[in-house]
Design an enzyme around this catalytic site. Structure first.
Site, PDB file in Angstrom:
ATOM      1  N   LYS A 174     -17.555   3.928   3.375  1.00 27.57           N
ATOM      2  CA  LYS A 174     -17.355   2.798   4.284  1.00 27.57           C
ATOM      3  C   LYS A 174     -16.579   3.253   5.521  1.00 27.57           C
ATOM      4  O   LYS A 174     -15.957   4.316   5.518  1.00 27.57           O
ATOM      5  CB  LYS A 174     -16.608   1.681   3.570  1.00 27.57           C
ATOM      6  CG  LYS A 174     -15.198   2.048   3.151  1.00 27.57           C
ATOM      7  CD  LYS A 174     -14.508   0.867   2.454  1.00 27.57           C
ATOM      8  CE  LYS A 174     -13.090   1.219   2.103  1.00 27.57           C
ATOM      9  NZ  LYS A 174     -12.793   1.026   0.681  1.00 27.57           N
ATOM     10  N   TYR A 191       8.801   9.287  28.848  1.00 24.72           N
ATOM     11  CA  TYR A 191       9.168   7.889  29.116  1.00 24.72           C
ATOM     12  C   TYR A 191      10.357   7.455  28.270  1.00 24.72           C
ATOM     13  O   TYR A 191      10.479   7.835  27.106  1.00 24.72           O
ATOM     14  CB  TYR A 191       8.003   6.967  28.771  1.00 24.72           C
ATOM     15  CG  TYR A 191       6.820   7.057  29.684  1.00 24.72           C
ATOM     16  CD1 TYR A 191       6.910   6.686  31.020  1.00 24.72           C
ATOM     17  CD2 TYR A 191       5.591   7.490  29.195  1.00 24.72           C
ATOM     18  CE1 TYR A 191       5.800   6.748  31.851  1.00 24.72           C
ATOM     19  CE2 TYR A 191       4.470   7.555  30.019  1.00 24.72           C
ATOM     20  CZ  TYR A 191       4.591   7.188  31.344  1.00 24.72           C
ATOM     21  OH  TYR A 191       3.493   7.248  32.151  1.00 24.72           O
TER      22      TYR A 191
HETATM   23  C1  LIG Z   1     -12.545   1.774  -0.440  1.00 30.41           C
HETATM   24  C2  LIG Z   1     -12.970   1.378  -1.767  1.00 30.41           C
HETATM   25  C3  LIG Z   1     -13.032   2.313  -2.816  1.00 30.41           C
HETATM   26  C4  LIG Z   1     -12.532   3.729  -2.691  1.00 30.41           C
HETATM   27  O1  LIG Z   1     -11.124   3.763  -2.853  1.00 30.41           O
HETATM   28  P1  LIG Z   1     -10.306   5.133  -2.695  1.00 30.41           P
HETATM   29  O2  LIG Z   1      -8.915   4.741  -2.954  1.00 30.41           O
HETATM   30  O3  LIG Z   1     -10.525   5.592  -1.296  1.00 30.41           O
HETATM   31  O4  LIG Z   1     -10.875   6.087  -3.686  1.00 30.41           O
HETATM   32  C5  LIG Z   1     -13.558   1.885  -4.015  1.00 30.41           C
HETATM   33  N1  LIG Z   1     -13.977   0.614  -4.191  1.00 30.41           N
HETATM   34  C6  LIG Z   1     -13.907  -0.314  -3.221  1.00 30.41           C
HETATM   35  C7  LIG Z   1     -14.366  -1.695  -3.472  1.00 30.41           C
HETATM   36  C8  LIG Z   1     -13.397   0.039  -1.981  1.00 30.41           C
HETATM   37  O5  LIG Z   1     -13.322  -0.876  -1.013  1.00 30.41           O
END
Ligand SMILES: *Cc1c(COP(=O)(O)O)cnc(C)c1O
Length: 381
Positions: free
Chosen positions: A36, A267
């Site tokens: 994702k 800055y």
């Molecule tokens: C992002 C996600 C994962 C992966 O989690 P990690 O901690 O990156 O391994 C698994 N399941 C769902 C539903 C997620 O949104």
């Protein structure tokens, strides 16, 4: 997608992602690779291709839109949309393409079913249960009613049951993890007792390592694929298998000059030289998603040595202390993440200086111009 207009570049090693997938799959056995948010900043299409090469047959993206993007690449495996259909146009598209949609409320099931009937197929769905995260999902106690609902819909087929863990990466909270596991197991047995042949999936990267009993039918490794340790900073740090970082970020030194004792820099004049020193001005700033929160806190790597940020991170430039790196010159390469040698900067360390987690570091730095390096050491394993 690129936000940087200066000299910073994000380099990704698809071979490392492939290697990490194999390492994690040696534990879980049936990993759905989570890609994702543009594969946590590493690039959706390239990550999917590398993962397919490593044997991944199922991948998970966030939105249905992202699943459609993936459909335009060479990836031919099964695609899960973890966020499920949310926009009106998602239903038709998911049905047409057979995207496995996480469904967390009745209306999604109904609309997907209608779209499935119109498309002349049963759309595969994953029934998502909220076992403690309190974001999306059916209450596990309602599994019986969800079962009835889904059995009564002609255009969907429940192929999975899913839930997500809140604290699998925190060794001090294993009671809550087990509670979530128990609630999920109860929901899955109701579905199965009612005749649904669902694959059960619960474990993220941390759970795959720390909770063998929660690996179930399919696992969902995310962060581990990109080489970060989900237990970083806890008593369980280093508990997982050895993983290869898949991203590095580098830029150039623009100028090196003296800073006299008592002079301030950048800055706000937040740093005053306590002694005569030398500083390098490097081409990196918050416009490159390298946080301004790293002002007077972060470190960079050049000539194999770490140099601390002095003063405020600016939009496209930052000063670092190179008093102890006498060979530093204009034009030198500087790593903000990764880099050669034992002083290589890990995403977890950068996250610590930044006040966040490796996930955010990778997602944000991945927004920069990306290059792909195809000769990773892990590639031939
Ligand atoms: C992002 C996600 C994962 C992966 O989690 P990690 O901690 O990156 O391994 C698994 N399941 C769902 C539903 C997620 O949104």
């Amino acid at each position: 997608m690129s936000i940087g207009y200066n000299h910073l570049v994000t380099r990704v090693r698809p071979g490392a992602i492939a290697h990490n997938y194999k390492v994690m799959n040696a534990l879980g056995g049936n990993g759905c690779a989570v890609i994702k948010s543009d594969a946590y900043g590493h690039g959706l299409a390239v990550a999917a291709e590398a993962l397919a090469g490593a044997g991944a047959r199922t991948v998970a993206v966030g939105t249905v839109g992202e699943a459609l993007d993936l459909g335009r690449t060479s990836f031919t495996g099964r695609v899960i949309a973890l966020l499920g259909p949310q926009l009106p146009e998602d239903y038709e598209a998911a049905a047409r393409k057979g995207i496995v949609c996480f469904c967390a409320r009745r209306e999604q099931l109904e609309k997907l079913s209608e779209a499935g009937v119109r498309a002349g197929r049963r759309v595969p769905v994953a029934l998502k249960f909220d076992t403690g995260m309190r974001r999306l999902g059916f209450p596990p106690e309602e599994a019986g009613r969800v079962l009835e609902k889904v059995l009564g819909l002609p255009g969907v087929e429940a192929v999975m049951a899913a839930s997500h863990l809140a604290v699998a990466d925190d060794p001090d909270q294993d009671a809550f993890v087990r509670e979530q596991g128990a609630r999920f197991a109860a929901a899955v047995s109701v579905l199965r007792a009612g005749g649904l042949r669902v694959e059960a999936t619960l474990a993220n990267s941390a759970a795959i390592v720390a909770y063998p009993e929660l690996r179930l039918d399919m696992q969902r490794p995310g962060i581990a694929l990109y080489g970060a340790d989900p237990f970083w900073g806890t008593a369980a740090q280093g508990r997982g298998p050895a993983l290869e970082p898949a991203m590095e970020v580098l830029t150039r030194v623009y100028q090196v000059h003296d800073l006299r004792q008592g002079e301030t820099i950048s800055y706000g004049r937040t740093f005053t030289a306590g002694r005569d020193m030398r500083v390098a001005i490097i081409g990196a700033g918050y416009a490159d998603a390298w946080s301004r929160g790293l002002s007077n806190r972060g470190l960079v790597l050049l000539h194999g040595l770490r140099a601390p940020v002095v003063g405020r991170v600016c939009m496209q430039m930052t000063a670092v202390d190179v008093t102890d790196v006498p060979q530093a010159r204009a034009g030198d390469r500087v790593w903000l993440l990764g880099g050669p040698g034992e002083n290589s900067i890990r995403s977890e360390e950068l996250a610590q200086w930044w006040g966040t987690i490796s996930y955010e570091v990778l997602c944000l730095l991945g927004l920069n111009r990306r290059e792909y390096i195809l000769d990773s050491p892990g590639e031939n394993e």
